[in-house]
Scaffold this motif. Structure first.
Motif, PDB file in Angstrom:
ATOM      1  N   MET A  39      -6.652  11.309  -8.522  1.00 44.80           N
ATOM      2  CA  MET A  39      -5.579  12.160  -8.980  1.00 44.80           C
ATOM      3  C   MET A  39      -5.693  13.507  -8.273  1.00 44.80           C
ATOM      4  N   SER A  40      -4.623  13.928  -7.692  1.00 47.66           N
ATOM      5  CA  SER A  40      -4.660  15.185  -6.959  1.00 47.66           C
ATOM      6  C   SER A  40      -3.975  16.284  -7.758  1.00 47.66           C
ATOM      7  N   THR A  41      -4.223  17.494  -7.348  1.00 47.11           N
ATOM      8  CA  THR A  41      -3.597  18.630  -8.003  1.00 47.11           C
ATOM      9  C   THR A  41      -2.381  19.047  -7.198  1.00 47.11           C
ATOM     10  N   LYS A  42      -1.612  19.947  -7.770  1.00 47.41           N
ATOM     11  CA  LYS A  42      -0.395  20.421  -7.129  1.00 47.41           C
ATOM     12  C   LYS A  42      -0.761  21.241  -5.884  1.00 47.41           C
ATOM     13  N   PRO A  43      -0.080  20.980  -4.761  1.00 46.22           N
ATOM     14  CA  PRO A  43      -0.395  21.727  -3.537  1.00 46.22           C
ATOM     15  C   PRO A  43       0.100  23.167  -3.634  1.00 46.22           C
ATOM     16  N   PRO A  44      -0.439  24.039  -2.792  1.00 43.77           N
ATOM     17  CA  PRO A  44       0.054  25.427  -2.785  1.00 43.77           C
ATOM     18  C   PRO A  44       1.537  25.434  -2.432  1.00 43.77           C
ATOM     19  N   PRO A  45       2.269  26.424  -2.931  1.00 39.00           N
ATOM     20  CA  PRO A  45       3.703  26.515  -2.610  1.00 39.00           C
ATOM     21  C   PRO A  45       3.923  26.489  -1.093  1.00 39.00           C
ATOM     22  N   GLY A  46       4.958  25.766  -0.701  1.00 41.81           N
ATOM     23  CA  GLY A  46       5.295  25.675   0.718  1.00 41.81           C
ATOM     24  C   GLY A  46       4.523  24.605   1.478  1.00 41.81           C
ATOM     25  N   THR A  47       3.579  23.940   0.813  1.00 42.71           N
ATOM     26  CA  THR A  47       2.789  22.892   1.459  1.00 42.71           C
ATOM     27  C   THR A  47       3.332  21.533   1.035  1.00 42.71           C
ATOM     28  N   VAL A  48       3.622  20.708   2.000  1.00 37.50           N
ATOM     29  CA  VAL A  48       4.104  19.358   1.702  1.00 37.50           C
ATOM     30  C   VAL A  48       2.966  18.384   1.952  1.00 37.50           C
ATOM     31  N   ARG A  49       2.677  17.561   0.958  1.00 41.49           N
ATOM     32  CA  ARG A  49       1.664  16.525   1.115  1.00 41.49           C
ATOM     33  C   ARG A  49       2.390  15.226   1.441  1.00 41.49           C
ATOM     34  N   TRP A  50       2.646  14.982   2.705  1.00 41.47           N
ATOM     35  CA  TRP A  50       3.354  13.792   3.140  1.00 41.47           C
ATOM     36  C   TRP A  50       2.547  12.555   2.777  1.00 41.47           C
ATOM     37  N   LEU A  51       3.245  11.457   2.584  1.00 41.64           N
ATOM     38  CA  LEU A  51       2.566  10.205   2.271  1.00 41.64           C
ATOM     39  C   LEU A  51       1.878   9.659   3.509  1.00 41.64           C
ATOM     40  N   ASN A  52       0.661   9.162   3.308  1.00 39.44           N
ATOM     41  CA  ASN A  52      -0.010   8.506   4.429  1.00 39.44           C
ATOM     42  C   ASN A  52       0.551   7.077   4.521  1.00 39.44           C
ATOM     43  N   PRO A  53       0.233   6.323   5.546  1.00 39.91           N
ATOM     44  CA  PRO A  53       0.824   4.976   5.695  1.00 39.91           C
ATOM     45  C   PRO A  53       0.571   4.044   4.503  1.00 39.91           C
ATOM     46  N   ASP A  54      -0.616   4.077   3.927  1.00 35.94           N
ATOM     47  CA  ASP A  54      -0.893   3.232   2.762  1.00 35.94           C
ATOM     48  C   ASP A  54      -0.034   3.643   1.564  1.00 35.94           C
ATOM     49  N   GLU A  55       0.075   4.946   1.338  1.00 36.20           N
ATOM     50  CA  GLU A  55       0.889   5.445   0.235  1.00 36.20           C
ATOM     51  C   GLU A  55       2.363   5.110   0.446  1.00 36.20           C
ATOM     52  N   GLU A  56       2.823   5.245   1.674  1.00 37.58           N
ATOM     53  CA  GLU A  56       4.223   4.936   2.002  1.00 37.58           C
ATOM     54  C   GLU A  56       4.523   3.449   1.747  1.00 37.58           C
ATOM     55  N   ARG A  57       3.639   2.577   2.178  1.00 35.25           N
ATOM     56  CA  ARG A  57       3.834   1.137   1.949  1.00 35.25           C
ATOM     57  C   ARG A  57       3.841   0.821   0.456  1.00 35.25           C
ATOM     58  N   ALA A  58       2.926   1.424  -0.293  1.00 33.18           N
ATOM     59  CA  ALA A  58       2.858   1.183  -1.737  1.00 33.18           C
ATOM     60  C   ALA A  58       4.135   1.668  -2.426  1.00 33.18           C
ATOM     61  N   TRP A  59       4.603   2.848  -2.054  1.00 30.56           N
ATOM     62  CA  TRP A  59       5.819   3.402  -2.651  1.00 30.56           C
ATOM     63  C   TRP A  59       7.027   2.501  -2.364  1.00 30.56           C
ATOM     64  N   ARG A  60       7.186   2.097  -1.128  1.00 31.69           N
ATOM     65  CA  ARG A  60       8.326   1.239  -0.760  1.00 31.69           C
ATOM     66  C   ARG A  60       8.211  -0.138  -1.402  1.00 31.69           C
ATOM     67  N   ALA A  61       7.006  -0.658  -1.529  1.00 34.10           N
ATOM     68  CA  ALA A  61       6.806  -1.944  -2.198  1.00 34.10           C
ATOM     69  C   ALA A  61       7.212  -1.834  -3.671  1.00 34.10           C
ATOM     70  N   PHE A  62       6.816  -0.750  -4.317  1.00 32.73           N
ATOM     71  CA  PHE A  62       7.189  -0.523  -5.711  1.00 32.73           C
ATOM     72  C   PHE A  62       8.713  -0.501  -5.856  1.00 32.73           C
ATOM     73  N   LEU A  63       9.385   0.241  -4.979  1.00 27.01           N
ATOM     74  CA  LEU A  63      10.850   0.312  -5.047  1.00 27.01           C
ATOM     75  C   LEU A  63      11.486  -1.061  -4.853  1.00 27.01           C
ATOM     76  N   ARG A  64      10.969  -1.843  -3.905  1.00 25.16           N
ATOM     77  CA  ARG A  64      11.518  -3.189  -3.683  1.00 25.16           C
ATOM     78  C   ARG A  64      11.334  -4.067  -4.916  1.00 25.16           C
ATOM     79  N   VAL A  65      10.175  -3.977  -5.546  1.00 28.78           N
ATOM     80  CA  VAL A  65       9.903  -4.783  -6.742  1.00 28.78           C
ATOM     81  C   VAL A  65      10.881  -4.415  -7.854  1.00 28.78           C
ATOM     82  N   VAL A  66      11.040  -3.130  -8.115  1.00 28.75           N
ATOM     83  CA  VAL A  66      11.938  -2.686  -9.182  1.00 28.75           C
ATOM     84  C   VAL A  66      13.360  -3.183  -8.910  1.00 28.75           C
ATOM     85  N   VAL A  67      13.839  -2.991  -7.697  1.00 26.19           N
ATOM     86  CA  VAL A  67      15.202  -3.405  -7.351  1.00 26.19           C
ATOM     87  C   VAL A  67      15.361  -4.918  -7.484  1.00 26.19           C
ATOM     88  N   ALA A  68      14.415  -5.683  -6.962  1.00 23.67           N
ATOM     89  CA  ALA A  68      14.527  -7.142  -6.995  1.00 23.67           C
ATOM     90  C   ALA A  68      14.516  -7.679  -8.425  1.00 23.67           C
TER      91      ALA A  68
END
Length: 167
Positions: A1-30
């Motif tokens: 679990m991470s904490t909130k980043p400093p203002p103005g900092t974007v914590r982009w998703l890494n490839p594993d996180e991106e795949r997990a997020w998109r997989a979750f969305l596909r599951v919900v939609v399907a």
């Protein structure tokens, strides 16, 4: 679990996180598309079914609009608008709440209960076909654990803790 980043900092998703997020969305939609299609075949929408099934669980098949909205995780205004459409179809009726001048009771009608009883077997089969039977028991446990974790409030959240049926 991470904490909130400093203002103005974007914590982009890494490839594993991106795949997990998109997989979750596909599951919900399907899953939602499949169960919605199956409910539509018996004349109900997913929101209709949720309102009918949660009202059927209440004593006397009656609930205040506020209690029902809270139980379903909906806003009062969303439930009120949907209840108006369901009332026009004879699935439920409203009655004034004598303890709350702005509120009302929602009551499942015999026609609404009949619609639910007709739809329930098809809906359960749909949930099994699109979700339950495709997963191992340990997958189902993991989903419940994820739900609990995501429902827990975090520092800075402005929402109340999620209620769990098993709690």
């Amino acid at each position: 679990m991470s904490t909130k980043p400093p203002p103005g900092t974007v914590r982009w998703l890494n490839p594993d996180e991106e795949r997990a997020w998109r997989a979750f969305l596909r599951v919900v939609v399907a899953v939602q598309a499949g169960t919605a299609r199956d409910l539509a075949a018996v004349g109900l929408s997913e929101p209709d079914y949720e309102v009918l099934s949660t009202l059927s669980e209440r004593p006397g098949h009656t609930s205040t609009l506020g209690e029902q909205a809270d139980k379903m995780g909906w806003s009062r205004s969303r439930l009120s608008r949907h209840a108006t459409r369901m009332e026009a179809r004879g699935l439920l009726r409203r009655a004034p709440d004598p303890t709350d001048g702005r509120g009302c009771f929602l009551e499942l009608t015999p026609q609404g209960l009949d619609a639910l009883e007709q739809a329930a077997p098809a809906h359960v089969e749909s949930v099994r076909r699109h979700f339950i039977d495709r997963l191992a028991p340990e997958d189902l446990i993991a989903i419940e654990q994820i739900d609990r974790r995501l429902g827990e409030p975090r520092a800075g959240d402005d929402r109340p803790p999620k209620r769990h049926p098993s709690a």
